[in-house]
Motif scaffolding. Structure first.
Motif, PDB file in Angstrom:
ATOM      1  N   VAL A  21     -17.116 105.062  18.638  1.00 17.59           N
ATOM      2  CA  VAL A  21     -16.241 103.940  18.263  1.00 17.59           C
ATOM      3  C   VAL A  21     -15.240 103.641  19.377  1.00 17.59           C
ATOM      4  O   VAL A  21     -14.970 102.472  19.697  1.00 17.59           O
ATOM      5  CB  VAL A  21     -15.528 104.262  16.943  1.00 17.59           C
ATOM      6  CG1 VAL A  21     -14.426 103.250  16.670  1.00 17.59           C
ATOM      7  CG2 VAL A  21     -16.522 104.267  15.792  1.00 17.59           C
ATOM      8  N   GLY A  22     -14.674 104.696  19.984  1.00 18.37           N
ATOM      9  CA  GLY A  22     -13.699 104.491  21.043  1.00 18.37           C
ATOM     10  C   GLY A  22     -14.296 103.814  22.263  1.00 18.37           C
ATOM     11  O   GLY A  22     -13.687 102.901  22.850  1.00 18.37           O
ATOM     12  N   LEU A  23     -15.510 104.238  22.653  1.00 19.80           N
ATOM     13  CA  LEU A  23     -16.186 103.588  23.783  1.00 19.80           C
ATOM     14  C   LEU A  23     -16.546 102.140  23.450  1.00 19.80           C
ATOM     15  O   LEU A  23     -16.431 101.251  24.291  1.00 19.80           O
ATOM     16  CB  LEU A  23     -17.435 104.385  24.162  1.00 19.80           C
ATOM     17  CG  LEU A  23     -17.214 105.661  24.966  1.00 19.80           C
ATOM     18  CD1 LEU A  23     -18.521 106.438  25.100  1.00 19.80           C
ATOM     19  CD2 LEU A  23     -16.653 105.343  26.346  1.00 19.80           C
ATOM     20  N   TYR A  24     -17.000 101.921  22.236  1.00 19.92           N
ATOM     21  CA  TYR A  24     -17.347 100.562  21.810  1.00 19.92           C
ATOM     22  C   TYR A  24     -16.130  99.639  21.882  1.00 19.92           C
ATOM     23  O   TYR A  24     -16.210  98.509  22.399  1.00 19.92           O
ATOM     24  CB  TYR A  24     -17.909 100.600  20.388  1.00 19.92           C
ATOM     25  CG  TYR A  24     -18.209  99.243  19.797  1.00 19.92           C
ATOM     26  CD1 TYR A  24     -19.426  98.614  20.030  1.00 19.92           C
ATOM     27  CD2 TYR A  24     -17.262  98.588  19.004  1.00 19.92           C
ATOM     28  CE1 TYR A  24     -19.705  97.363  19.491  1.00 19.92           C
ATOM     29  CE2 TYR A  24     -17.526  97.345  18.454  1.00 19.92           C
ATOM     30  CZ  TYR A  24     -18.748  96.733  18.700  1.00 19.92           C
ATOM     31  OH  TYR A  24     -19.010  95.501  18.167  1.00 19.92           O
ATOM     32  N   THR A  46      -9.388 107.898  22.481  1.00 16.76           N
ATOM     33  CA  THR A  46     -10.532 107.664  23.368  1.00 16.76           C
ATOM     34  C   THR A  46     -10.475 106.273  23.960  1.00 16.76           C
ATOM     35  O   THR A  46     -10.691 106.079  25.174  1.00 16.76           O
ATOM     36  CB  THR A  46     -11.847 107.862  22.595  1.00 16.76           C
ATOM     37  OG1 THR A  46     -11.892 109.188  22.058  1.00 16.76           O
ATOM     38  CG2 THR A  46     -13.043 107.658  23.510  1.00 16.76           C
ATOM     39  N   ARG A  47     -10.205 105.284  23.146  1.00 20.39           N
ATOM     40  CA  ARG A  47     -10.115 103.899  23.631  1.00 20.39           C
ATOM     41  C   ARG A  47      -9.046 103.768  24.705  1.00 20.39           C
ATOM     42  O   ARG A  47      -9.282 103.174  25.773  1.00 20.39           O
ATOM     43  CB  ARG A  47      -9.801 102.963  22.470  1.00 20.39           C
ATOM     44  CG  ARG A  47      -9.512 101.523  22.872  1.00 20.39           C
ATOM     45  CD  ARG A  47      -9.119 100.713  21.646  1.00 20.39           C
ATOM     46  NE  ARG A  47      -8.740  99.348  21.989  1.00 20.39           N
ATOM     47  CZ  ARG A  47      -7.502  98.985  22.337  1.00 20.39           C
ATOM     48  NH1 ARG A  47      -6.549  99.905  22.414  1.00 20.39           N
ATOM     49  NH2 ARG A  47      -7.234  97.722  22.627  1.00 20.39           N
ATOM     50  N   ARG A  81     -22.020  98.069  33.744  1.00 24.05           N
ATOM     51  CA  ARG A  81     -20.849  98.505  32.973  1.00 24.05           C
ATOM     52  C   ARG A  81     -21.179  99.713  32.093  1.00 24.05           C
ATOM     53  O   ARG A  81     -20.395 100.646  31.986  1.00 24.05           O
ATOM     54  CB  ARG A  81     -20.336  97.347  32.118  1.00 24.05           C
ATOM     55  CG  ARG A  81     -19.016  97.643  31.415  1.00 24.05           C
ATOM     56  CD  ARG A  81     -18.529  96.420  30.657  1.00 24.05           C
ATOM     57  NE  ARG A  81     -17.246  96.662  30.012  1.00 24.05           N
ATOM     58  CZ  ARG A  81     -16.077  96.523  30.593  1.00 24.05           C
ATOM     59  NH1 ARG A  81     -16.017  96.162  31.855  1.00 24.05           N
ATOM     60  NH2 ARG A  81     -14.954  96.756  29.915  1.00 24.05           N
ATOM     61  N   ARG A  82     -22.362  99.685  31.501  1.00 20.21           N
ATOM     62  CA  ARG A  82     -22.773 100.805  30.651  1.00 20.21           C
ATOM     63  C   ARG A  82     -22.915 102.092  31.474  1.00 20.21           C
ATOM     64  O   ARG A  82     -22.453 103.153  31.062  1.00 20.21           O
ATOM     65  CB  ARG A  82     -24.090 100.467  29.955  1.00 20.21           C
ATOM     66  CG  ARG A  82     -24.599 101.567  29.027  1.00 20.21           C
ATOM     67  CD  ARG A  82     -25.975 101.198  28.484  1.00 20.21           C
ATOM     68  NE  ARG A  82     -25.910  99.989  27.684  1.00 20.21           N
ATOM     69  CZ  ARG A  82     -25.637  99.973  26.388  1.00 20.21           C
ATOM     70  NH1 ARG A  82     -25.402 101.116  25.753  1.00 20.21           N
ATOM     71  NH2 ARG A  82     -25.602  98.846  25.726  1.00 20.21           N
ATOM     72  N   ALA A  83     -23.557 101.990  32.648  1.00 19.57           N
ATOM     73  CA  ALA A  83     -23.731 103.167  33.496  1.00 19.57           C
ATOM     74  C   ALA A  83     -22.386 103.685  33.993  1.00 19.57           C
ATOM     75  O   ALA A  83     -22.172 104.906  34.097  1.00 19.57           O
ATOM     76  CB  ALA A  83     -24.652 102.841  34.672  1.00 19.57           C
TER      77      ALA A  83
END
Length: 320
Positions: free
Chosen positions: A116-119, A204-205, A227-229
């Motif tokens: 959730v934090g990464l999202y 985390t966010r 961005r994902r990598a």
């Protein structure tokens, strides 16, 4: 590295010693008498005094503290006043439920919070970020016991997917088995994990957003990294130090939360043992259980420090 470990180990020992003094003093000055509780309100003063002498409750506090610490070092925790059984056997029996419950709750909260934090960080200031952070704020405001009751009403009473309480045991001989035991712990673990996941998701966010603004991330993106990598390969590891700090602190909250949640779900764990022992004035059980919880928290923080050194070598250099 050796000096770093030595300093951390000495700090661990000093913390445990200080915690033992606080636990003993606080429980020793509480009103009430274990001998009076065991004998009943109608017992004569002579009978209560005789039982107190038999239990060693009339000895000086310093002597009782020394005997307790000596017993802890030798693995002899004494005998419960109320149960008449060795405290070590009672604690080990209850830990077989409490430790898996805390680990399951920690695993659920960590997995949910990191995702959730990464999202939310990847969609900063968009609707996905605002929605997730709104839910996280709501999760922080929900008490564990109230959420546990809601889970029982939904999944046990209405849908009847789970039992409302109790624990079948880890073995098939006791009428349970690994699958039945894990199923019985799922709702309590979820009740414990939601609040912790909400807090950890916000941390985390924030940590991920701070790292995303660093120059090395811009350089990696300029070289064509997606961005994902960049998030998974560079940002997440550098953002883990504040996240691990909160995870270490959350473990203490999980252990404290088990006392309430185990009573809501009627689970025979360490939390319920502490609750029953407080009601029975069985201070020898309460003292050892609270000290065990304190030791578990201190050990977790010790391992968190070691993870610091593994994730960021600068921690070792600055500490030495």
């Amino acid at each position: 590295m050796g000096f770093f470990l030595l300093k951390r180990f000495l700090t661990l020992i000093a913390t445990l010693l200080g915690a033992s003094v606080v636990v003993f003093v606080v429980l020793d000055i509480l009103p009430g008498n274990a001998a009076q509780v065991l004998m009943g309100p109608d017992a004569s003063p002579d009978a209560v005094a005789a039982l107190a002498t038999q239990l060693g409750l009339d000895r000086p506090a310093v002597q009782r503290y020394g005997q307790w610490i000596g017993g802890l070092l030798m693995g002899e925790l004494g005998e419960s006043y109320a149960y008449g059984s060795p405290v070590l056997e009672l604690v080990l029996e209850r830990l077989a439920l409490t430790v898996p419950l805390a680990l399951m709750a920690m695993a659920l909260s960590t997995a949910l919070a990191l995702a959730v934090g990464l999202y939310a960080a990847a969609r900063h200031n968009r609707w996905g970020d605002l929605g997730v952070m709104g839910l996280a704020q709501l999760g922080i405001a929900i008490p564990n016991f109230w959420f546990a009751i809601l889970l029982i009403l939904l999944f046990s009473v209405k849908l009847q997917w789970f039992s409302a309480g109790g624990f079948p045991g880890w073995t098939e001989d006791s009428g349970g088995g690994p699958f039945a035991a894990l199923k019985a712990l799922l709702l309590p673990a979820l009740a414990l994990a939601v609040v912790q996941a909400a807090i950890l998701a916000r941390i985390t966010r924030s940590a991920v957003l701070d790292v995303l603004r660093e120059d090395f991330v811009r350089t990696a993106r300029a070289k064509g990294l997606s961005r994902r990598a960049a998030l998974w390969g560079h940002v997440l590891r550098n953002a883990m130090i504040p996240v691990i700090t909160v995870m270490g602190l959350q473990f203490a909250n999980l252990l404290a939360g088990t006392i309430v949640v185990e009573n809501v779900f009627y689970l025979p764990g360490l939390g319920r043992l502490i609750f029953q022992s407080i009601a029975n004035r069985d201070l020898i059980v309460v003292r050892n259980c609270v000290m065990l919880l304190a030791a578990m928290v201190v050990l977790v923080n010790f391992f968190v420090d070691l993870l610091y050194a593994m994730i960021d070598p600068r921690v070792k250099a600055s500490d030495i």
